[in-house]
Write a protein that holds these residues in place. Sequence first.
Motif, PDB file in Angstrom:
ATOM      1  N   VAL A   1       1.525  -4.246   3.895  1.00 28.29           N
ATOM      2  CA  VAL A   1       0.518  -4.829   4.783  1.00 28.29           C
ATOM      3  C   VAL A   1       0.359  -6.301   4.407  1.00 28.29           C
ATOM      4  CG1 VAL A   1      -1.900  -4.826   5.490  1.00 28.29           C
ATOM      5  CG2 VAL A   1      -0.725  -2.660   5.084  1.00 28.29           C
ATOM      6  N   ALA A   2       0.553  -7.176   5.365  1.00 30.05           N
ATOM      7  CA  ALA A   2       0.365  -8.604   5.142  1.00 30.05           C
ATOM      8  C   ALA A   2      -0.766  -9.103   6.026  1.00 30.05           C
ATOM      9  CB  ALA A   2       1.645  -9.380   5.430  1.00 30.05           C
ATOM     10  N   VAL A   3      -1.557 -10.014   5.494  1.00 29.90           N
ATOM     11  CA  VAL A   3      -2.667 -10.603   6.241  1.00 29.90           C
ATOM     12  C   VAL A   3      -2.480 -12.115   6.248  1.00 29.90           C
ATOM     13  CG1 VAL A   3      -5.161 -10.780   6.481  1.00 29.90           C
ATOM     14  CG2 VAL A   3      -4.163  -8.719   5.451  1.00 29.90           C
ATOM     15  N   ASN A   4      -2.307 -12.660   7.432  1.00 33.57           N
ATOM     16  CA  ASN A   4      -2.116 -14.096   7.592  1.00 33.57           C
ATOM     17  C   ASN A   4      -3.327 -14.651   8.339  1.00 33.57           C
ATOM     18  OD1 ASN A   4       0.316 -16.293   9.186  1.00 33.57           O
ATOM     19  ND2 ASN A   4      -0.705 -16.518   7.241  1.00 33.57           N
ATOM     20  N   LEU A   5      -4.108 -15.473   7.679  1.00 24.75           N
ATOM     21  CA  LEU A   5      -5.290 -16.066   8.301  1.00 24.75           C
ATOM     22  C   LEU A   5      -4.936 -17.392   8.953  1.00 24.75           C
ATOM     23  CD1 LEU A   5      -7.985 -15.461   5.515  1.00 24.75           C
ATOM     24  CD2 LEU A   5      -7.371 -13.977   7.446  1.00 24.75           C
ATOM     25  N   CYS A   6      -5.646 -17.705  10.030  1.00 22.95           N
ATOM     26  CA  CYS A   6      -5.536 -19.041  10.626  1.00 22.95           C
ATOM     27  C   CYS A   6      -6.937 -19.536  10.931  1.00 22.95           C
ATOM     28  CB  CYS A   6      -4.696 -19.028  11.901  1.00 22.95           C
ATOM     29  SG  CYS A   6      -4.297 -20.700  12.485  1.00 22.95           S
ATOM     30  N   CYS A   7      -7.141 -20.803  10.736  1.00 17.26           N
ATOM     31  CA  CYS A   7      -8.435 -21.408  11.038  1.00 17.26           C
ATOM     32  C   CYS A   7      -8.655 -21.441  12.547  1.00 17.26           C
ATOM     33  CB  CYS A   7      -8.485 -22.824  10.465  1.00 17.26           C
ATOM     34  SG  CYS A   7      -7.329 -23.950  11.266  1.00 17.26           S
ATOM     35  N   HIS A   8      -9.791 -21.998  12.960  1.00 17.85           N
ATOM     36  CA  HIS A   8     -10.104 -22.065  14.394  1.00 17.85           C
ATOM     37  C   HIS A   8      -9.116 -22.937  15.163  1.00 17.85           C
ATOM     38  CE1 HIS A   8     -11.746 -26.121  13.810  1.00 17.85           C
ATOM     39  NE2 HIS A   8     -12.266 -25.648  12.680  1.00 17.85           N
ATOM     40  N   ALA A   9      -8.359 -23.801  14.465  1.00 14.88           N
ATOM     41  CA  ALA A   9      -7.319 -24.594  15.131  1.00 14.88           C
ATOM     42  C   ALA A   9      -6.050 -23.748  15.208  1.00 14.88           C
ATOM     43  CB  ALA A   9      -7.075 -25.896  14.390  1.00 14.88           C
ATOM     44  N   LEU A  10      -6.111 -22.697  16.008  1.00 12.91           N
ATOM     45  CA  LEU A  10      -4.988 -21.756  16.153  1.00 12.91           C
ATOM     46  C   LEU A  10      -4.023 -22.340  17.183  1.00 12.91           C
ATOM     47  CD1 LEU A  10      -3.647 -19.052  15.558  1.00 12.91           C
ATOM     48  CD2 LEU A  10      -5.190 -17.983  17.201  1.00 12.91           C
ATOM     49  N   ARG A  11      -3.118 -23.194  16.713  1.00  9.04           N
ATOM     50  CA  ARG A  11      -2.299 -24.021  17.600  1.00  9.04           C
ATOM     51  C   ARG A  11      -0.938 -23.389  17.863  1.00  9.04           C
ATOM     52  NH1 ARG A  11      -2.865 -28.821  13.411  1.00  9.04           N
ATOM     53  NH2 ARG A  11      -2.725 -26.954  12.115  1.00  9.04           N
TER      54      ARG A  11
ATOM     55  N   VAL B   1      -7.545  -1.614   6.852  1.00  6.68           N
ATOM     56  CA  VAL B   1      -8.772  -2.307   7.246  1.00  6.68           C
ATOM     57  C   VAL B   1      -9.429  -2.954   6.030  1.00  6.68           C
ATOM     58  CG1 VAL B   1     -11.099  -1.998   8.181  1.00  6.68           C
ATOM     59  CG2 VAL B   1      -9.155  -0.844   9.269  1.00  6.68           C
ATOM     60  N   ASN B   2      -9.509  -2.217   4.943  1.00  5.54           N
ATOM     61  CA  ASN B   2     -10.128  -2.760   3.731  1.00  5.54           C
ATOM     62  C   ASN B   2      -9.355  -3.966   3.202  1.00  5.54           C
ATOM     63  OD1 ASN B   2     -12.103  -0.810   3.807  1.00  5.54           O
ATOM     64  ND2 ASN B   2     -11.127   0.533   2.308  1.00  5.54           N
ATOM     65  N   ALA B   3      -8.010  -3.899   3.255  1.00  8.42           N
ATOM     66  CA  ALA B   3      -7.196  -5.012   2.778  1.00  8.42           C
ATOM     67  C   ALA B   3      -7.445  -6.268   3.606  1.00  8.42           C
ATOM     68  CB  ALA B   3      -5.718  -4.635   2.810  1.00  8.42           C
ATOM     69  N   ALA B   4      -7.528  -6.106   4.929  1.00 11.36           N
ATOM     70  CA  ALA B   4      -7.740  -7.253   5.806  1.00 11.36           C
ATOM     71  C   ALA B   4      -9.125  -7.869   5.593  1.00 11.36           C
ATOM     72  CB  ALA B   4      -7.557  -6.835   7.257  1.00 11.36           C
ATOM     73  N   VAL B   5     -10.141  -7.024   5.528  1.00 10.10           N
ATOM     74  CA  VAL B   5     -11.503  -7.535   5.345  1.00 10.10           C
ATOM     75  C   VAL B   5     -11.659  -8.165   3.963  1.00 10.10           C
ATOM     76  CG1 VAL B   5     -13.946  -6.897   5.246  1.00 10.10           C
ATOM     77  CG2 VAL B   5     -12.474  -5.902   7.007  1.00 10.10           C
ATOM     78  N   GLU B   6     -11.045  -7.558   2.959  1.00 10.55           N
ATOM     79  CA  GLU B   6     -11.109  -8.124   1.613  1.00 10.55           C
ATOM     80  C   GLU B   6     -10.441  -9.492   1.553  1.00 10.55           C
ATOM     81  OE1 GLU B   6     -11.401  -9.060  -2.384  1.00 10.55           O
ATOM     82  OE2 GLU B   6     -12.622  -7.799  -1.079  1.00 10.55           O
ATOM     83  N   THR B   7      -9.355  -9.671   2.306  1.00 11.91           N
ATOM     84  CA  THR B   7      -8.684 -10.972   2.353  1.00 11.91           C
ATOM     85  C   THR B   7      -9.632 -12.042   2.885  1.00 11.91           C
ATOM     86  OG1 THR B   7      -6.513  -9.955   2.660  1.00 11.91           O
ATOM     87  CG2 THR B   7      -6.736 -12.250   3.327  1.00 11.91           C
TER      88      THR B   7
ATOM     89  N   LEU C   1       0.818  -1.199   0.000  1.00  7.68           N
ATOM     90  CA  LEU C   1       0.000   0.000   0.000  1.00  7.68           C
ATOM     91  C   LEU C   1       0.861   1.263   0.000  1.00  7.68           C
ATOM     92  CD1 LEU C   1      -2.831  -0.925   2.544  1.00  7.68           C
ATOM     93  CD2 LEU C   1      -2.743  -1.328   0.077  1.00  7.68           C
ATOM     94  N   LYS C   2       0.225   2.361  -0.310  1.00  2.00           N
ATOM     95  CA  LYS C   2       0.865   3.672  -0.221  1.00  2.00           C
ATOM     96  C   LYS C   2       0.565   4.259   1.157  1.00  2.00           C
ATOM     97  CE  LYS C   2      -1.508   5.255  -3.682  1.00  2.00           C
ATOM     98  NZ  LYS C   2      -2.226   4.023  -4.057  1.00  2.00           N
ATOM     99  N   PRO C   3       1.466   5.065   1.712  1.00  2.00           N
ATOM    100  CA  PRO C   3       1.187   5.684   3.001  1.00  2.00           C
ATOM    101  C   PRO C   3      -0.144   6.444   3.012  1.00  2.00           C
ATOM    102  CG  PRO C   3       3.486   5.994   2.447  1.00  2.00           C
ATOM    103  CD  PRO C   3       2.842   5.369   1.245  1.00  2.00           C
ATOM    104  N   ALA C   4      -0.494   7.042   1.870  1.00  2.00           N
ATOM    105  CA  ALA C   4      -1.745   7.803   1.801  1.00  2.00           C
ATOM    106  C   ALA C   4      -2.978   6.923   1.943  1.00  2.00           C
ATOM    107  CB  ALA C   4      -1.810   8.577   0.478  1.00  2.00           C
ATOM    108  N   ASP C   5      -2.840   5.598   1.772  1.00  2.00           N
ATOM    109  CA  ASP C   5      -3.993   4.705   1.937  1.00  2.00           C
ATOM    110  C   ASP C   5      -4.481   4.675   3.384  1.00  2.00           C
ATOM    111  OD1 ASP C   5      -4.199   3.903  -0.758  1.00  2.00           O
ATOM    112  OD2 ASP C   5      -2.578   2.452  -0.480  1.00  2.00           O
ATOM    113  N   GLY C   6      -3.562   4.935   4.313  1.00  2.00           N
ATOM    114  CA  GLY C   6      -3.925   5.094   5.709  1.00  2.00           C
ATOM    115  C   GLY C   6      -4.584   3.892   6.352  1.00  2.00           C
ATOM    116  N   ALA C   7      -5.218   4.151   7.502  1.00  2.00           N
ATOM    117  CA  ALA C   7      -5.859   3.082   8.261  1.00  2.00           C
ATOM    118  C   ALA C   7      -6.991   2.441   7.466  1.00  2.00           C
ATOM    119  CB  ALA C   7      -6.379   3.634   9.589  1.00  2.00           C
TER     120      ALA C   7
ATOM    121  N   GLY D   1     -15.795  -5.841  10.528  1.00  2.00           N
ATOM    122  CA  GLY D   1     -15.968  -5.918   9.079  1.00  2.00           C
ATOM    123  C   GLY D   1     -15.993  -7.348   8.585  1.00  2.00           C
ATOM    124  N   ALA D   2     -15.113  -8.189   9.137  1.00  2.00           N
ATOM    125  CA  ALA D   2     -15.085  -9.599   8.742  1.00  2.00           C
ATOM    126  C   ALA D   2     -16.381 -10.298   9.125  1.00  2.00           C
ATOM    127  CB  ALA D   2     -13.883 -10.291   9.380  1.00  2.00           C
TER     128      ALA D   2
END
Length: 290
Positions: free
Chosen positions: A267-277, A171-177, A161-167, A233-234
């Motif tokens: 910005v990186a988004v790493n998802l984990c299933c409910h088995a967060l071990r 948030v949009n990147a994470a929810v879109e993921t 992302l660009k710094p101007a994308d801001g918070a 959002g998710a």
Amino acid sequence: MKIYKITAEEIAEKVRELALAANMYLPEDVKSSLAAARAAEKMPQARAVYEEIIKNAELAAEKYMPICQDCGMAVIFAEFGQDLFVEGGGASDALNEGVRRAYADGYLRKSVVSDPLFARKNSGDNTPAVIHWRIVPGHSLKITFAPKGMGSENMSRIFMLKPADGAEGVVNAAVETVRAAGSNPCPPVVIGVGIGGNFETAPLAAKEALLVPCGKRNPVGFYAEMEERILNGANRLGIGPAGIGGSVTALDAHIVARPTHIAGMPVAVNLCCHALRHASGRIEGRPCNE
């Protein structure tokens, strides 16, 4: 300066212990979040899925069996005290030996292939592990073992992302993921977000974010607010547990932020299933003259 020692055998046995515990026992914070999600879920079919998820975790602990058939790629975070000396072998070799023992002794599924593209031959013992070393003050070795299944790992993303994308952009990147992933990462998910650093370190920060206990907010107020926005959002996406629909798609969201360049905002988004071990332990060094 006094030098302290631990043995390669101690490291291997500690990893074996942690790998087995992580695969068989769901952390208490995750279990509490699942119970809260079951209580909050309004859709009967989705609530029934949560009942099954919780029963699965209980049976895994009771029968000492893996929570999930995908026993994951072995991810190890090792905080190595700078005054330590390892006796009787190499530290990385010892970590891998612990993985080897655990996946054999626990009859855990071995999923690592030695060549990623052509031969794709199974290594036979779930090694090599993915090892993240950090040199810290002191004379102990802290090990966190976090087996990560590939179903949720495959759904992870990085955004330059660009710094101007801001918070809002984060948030949009994470929810879109989460939206794009749908049912693939075995929801409910936990969302790890890494902000800053560069192309290689933002994903590591995102994975570290998954180690933050469920229910714990970022100590920096505006990041804590962003975590809530991502989580809400998710959950408004309506994907629900196992992707069948429902009001709870994500159990929590955590952010780890790192310094970065003036011209960038990875910005990186790493998802984990409910088995967060994951499971952690420490080996204390002994003075070398003992």
